[in-house]
Design an enzyme around this catalytic site. Structure first.
Site, PDB file in Angstrom:
ATOM      1  N   GLU A 171      13.343   2.401 -15.193  1.00 18.53           N
ATOM      2  CA  GLU A 171      12.491   1.740 -14.192  1.00 18.53           C
ATOM      3  C   GLU A 171      12.603   2.380 -12.812  1.00 18.53           C
ATOM      4  O   GLU A 171      13.673   2.808 -12.396  1.00 18.53           O
ATOM      5  CB  GLU A 171      12.851   0.255 -14.086  1.00 18.53           C
ATOM      6  CG  GLU A 171      12.636  -0.547 -15.352  1.00 18.53           C
ATOM      7  CD  GLU A 171      11.187  -0.600 -15.807  1.00 18.53           C
ATOM      8  OE1 GLU A 171      10.266  -0.385 -14.990  1.00 18.53           O
ATOM      9  OE2 GLU A 171      10.966  -0.844 -17.011  1.00 18.53           O
ATOM     10  N   ARG A 189      -0.087   1.849 -20.672  1.00 17.85           N
ATOM     11  CA  ARG A 189       1.342   1.927 -20.997  1.00 17.85           C
ATOM     12  C   ARG A 189       1.471   2.844 -22.203  1.00 17.85           C
ATOM     13  O   ARG A 189       0.820   2.630 -23.216  1.00 17.85           O
ATOM     14  CB  ARG A 189       1.868   0.530 -21.301  1.00 17.85           C
ATOM     15  CG  ARG A 189       3.302   0.448 -21.751  1.00 17.85           C
ATOM     16  CD  ARG A 189       4.245   0.859 -20.622  1.00 17.85           C
ATOM     17  NE  ARG A 189       5.619   0.521 -20.915  1.00 17.85           N
ATOM     18  CZ  ARG A 189       6.400   1.161 -21.772  1.00 17.85           C
ATOM     19  NH1 ARG A 189       5.938   2.156 -22.486  1.00 17.85           N
ATOM     20  NH2 ARG A 189       7.646   0.779 -21.935  1.00 17.85           N
ATOM     21  N   ASP A 244      10.074   4.395 -23.468  1.00 16.10           N
ATOM     22  CA  ASP A 244      10.497   3.555 -22.354  1.00 16.10           C
ATOM     23  C   ASP A 244      11.289   4.416 -21.383  1.00 16.10           C
ATOM     24  O   ASP A 244      12.395   4.863 -21.705  1.00 16.10           O
ATOM     25  CB  ASP A 244      11.358   2.395 -22.867  1.00 16.10           C
ATOM     26  CG  ASP A 244      11.688   1.397 -21.776  1.00 16.10           C
ATOM     27  OD1 ASP A 244      10.871   1.212 -20.859  1.00 16.10           O
ATOM     28  OD2 ASP A 244      12.779   0.793 -21.848  1.00 16.10           O
ATOM     29  N   THR A 245      10.699   4.684 -20.219  1.00 15.63           N
ATOM     30  CA  THR A 245      11.406   5.454 -19.205  1.00 15.63           C
ATOM     31  C   THR A 245      12.179   4.489 -18.309  1.00 15.63           C
ATOM     32  O   THR A 245      11.802   3.322 -18.179  1.00 15.63           O
ATOM     33  CB  THR A 245      10.433   6.294 -18.350  1.00 15.63           C
ATOM     34  OG1 THR A 245       9.523   5.433 -17.673  1.00 15.63           O
ATOM     35  CG2 THR A 245       9.681   7.300 -19.199  1.00 15.63           C
ATOM     36  N   ASP A 289       6.267   5.880 -17.580  1.00 17.22           N
ATOM     37  CA  ASP A 289       5.566   5.514 -18.820  1.00 17.22           C
ATOM     38  C   ASP A 289       4.306   4.693 -18.599  1.00 17.22           C
ATOM     39  O   ASP A 289       3.765   4.118 -19.530  1.00 17.22           O
ATOM     40  CB  ASP A 289       6.525   4.799 -19.778  1.00 17.22           C
ATOM     41  CG  ASP A 289       7.173   3.568 -19.167  1.00 17.22           C
ATOM     42  OD1 ASP A 289       6.606   2.959 -18.229  1.00 17.22           O
ATOM     43  OD2 ASP A 289       8.279   3.206 -19.608  1.00 17.22           O
ATOM     44  N   ARG A 340      -2.275  -4.286 -19.950  1.00 19.68           N
ATOM     45  CA  ARG A 340      -2.404  -2.831 -19.929  1.00 19.68           C
ATOM     46  C   ARG A 340      -2.849  -2.324 -21.297  1.00 19.68           C
ATOM     47  O   ARG A 340      -2.428  -2.856 -22.319  1.00 19.68           O
ATOM     48  CB  ARG A 340      -1.061  -2.167 -19.577  1.00 19.68           C
ATOM     49  CG  ARG A 340      -0.541  -2.568 -18.215  1.00 19.68           C
ATOM     50  CD  ARG A 340       0.829  -1.999 -17.954  1.00 19.68           C
ATOM     51  NE  ARG A 340       1.814  -2.545 -18.885  1.00 19.68           N
ATOM     52  CZ  ARG A 340       3.131  -2.378 -18.762  1.00 19.68           C
ATOM     53  NH1 ARG A 340       3.625  -1.654 -17.767  1.00 19.68           N
ATOM     54  NH2 ARG A 340       3.966  -2.904 -19.635  1.00 19.68           N
TER      55      ARG A 340
END
Length: 158
Positions: A59, A51, A56-57, A37, A101
């Site tokens: 980690e 971002r 939300d992928t 992501d 970001r």
């Protein structure tokens, strides 16, 4: 004084009256994929980490966090899809996160990347107002992916 306030409300841009600010957008080139992501792009004359909004992928590179279930698959997908490609970024109402970001929706000519990650079960939704323009769409895609057991929904414990 009251008249000045009324005039100000008439001439103010809609987002200054409490409505969503128009999104800035523009072309970018993906220089590298950091994880599922987060990408690094050449945008508006500079290099920026971006971002993806609303997703939300799992980690893969967060310091102090082990690689999470389905993280490598999400990262690989984003890498294969975006690395070296021209994309269109649409920046969020809130333009940057606490890490500096850029926050953006990312599109290829015929694909809304943020949504595709959720649709394939490579990401969960993450809604953080005021960047919630596509939250209803992303929630629908997440429910379908979970119902159909796609991606992380079939492989990872809740």
């Amino acid at each position: 004084m009251l008249l000045l306030a009324a005039i100000a409300l008439i001439v103010l841009r809609p987002w200054e009256r409490g409505r969503e600010r128009p999104a800035a957008s523009g072309p970018a080139v993906v220089l590298r994929v950091i994880d599922g992501d987060t990408i690094e792009v050449r945008f508006d004359g500079g290099r920026e980490d971006v971002r993806l909004i609303g997703v939300d992928t799992p980690e893969t590179v967060k310091p102090g966090t082990p690689v999470q279930c389905y993280g490598p698959s999400a990262s690989h997908f984003t890498h294969a899809l975006l690395e070296g490609r021209r994309v269109r970024l649409t920046l969020g109402v809130e333009r940057r996160d606490i890490y500096g970001r850029l926050l953006a929706y990312v599109r290829l000519p015929h694909l809304f990347v943020n949504a595709e990650l959720v649709r394939r079960g490579l990401a969960r939704t993450l809604t953080i107002p005021p960047n919630d323009r596509y939250a209803p769409l992303l929630r629908r895609l997440e429910r379908r992916a979970a119902r159909d057991g796609r991606g992380l929904w079939s492989a990872c414990a809740p």
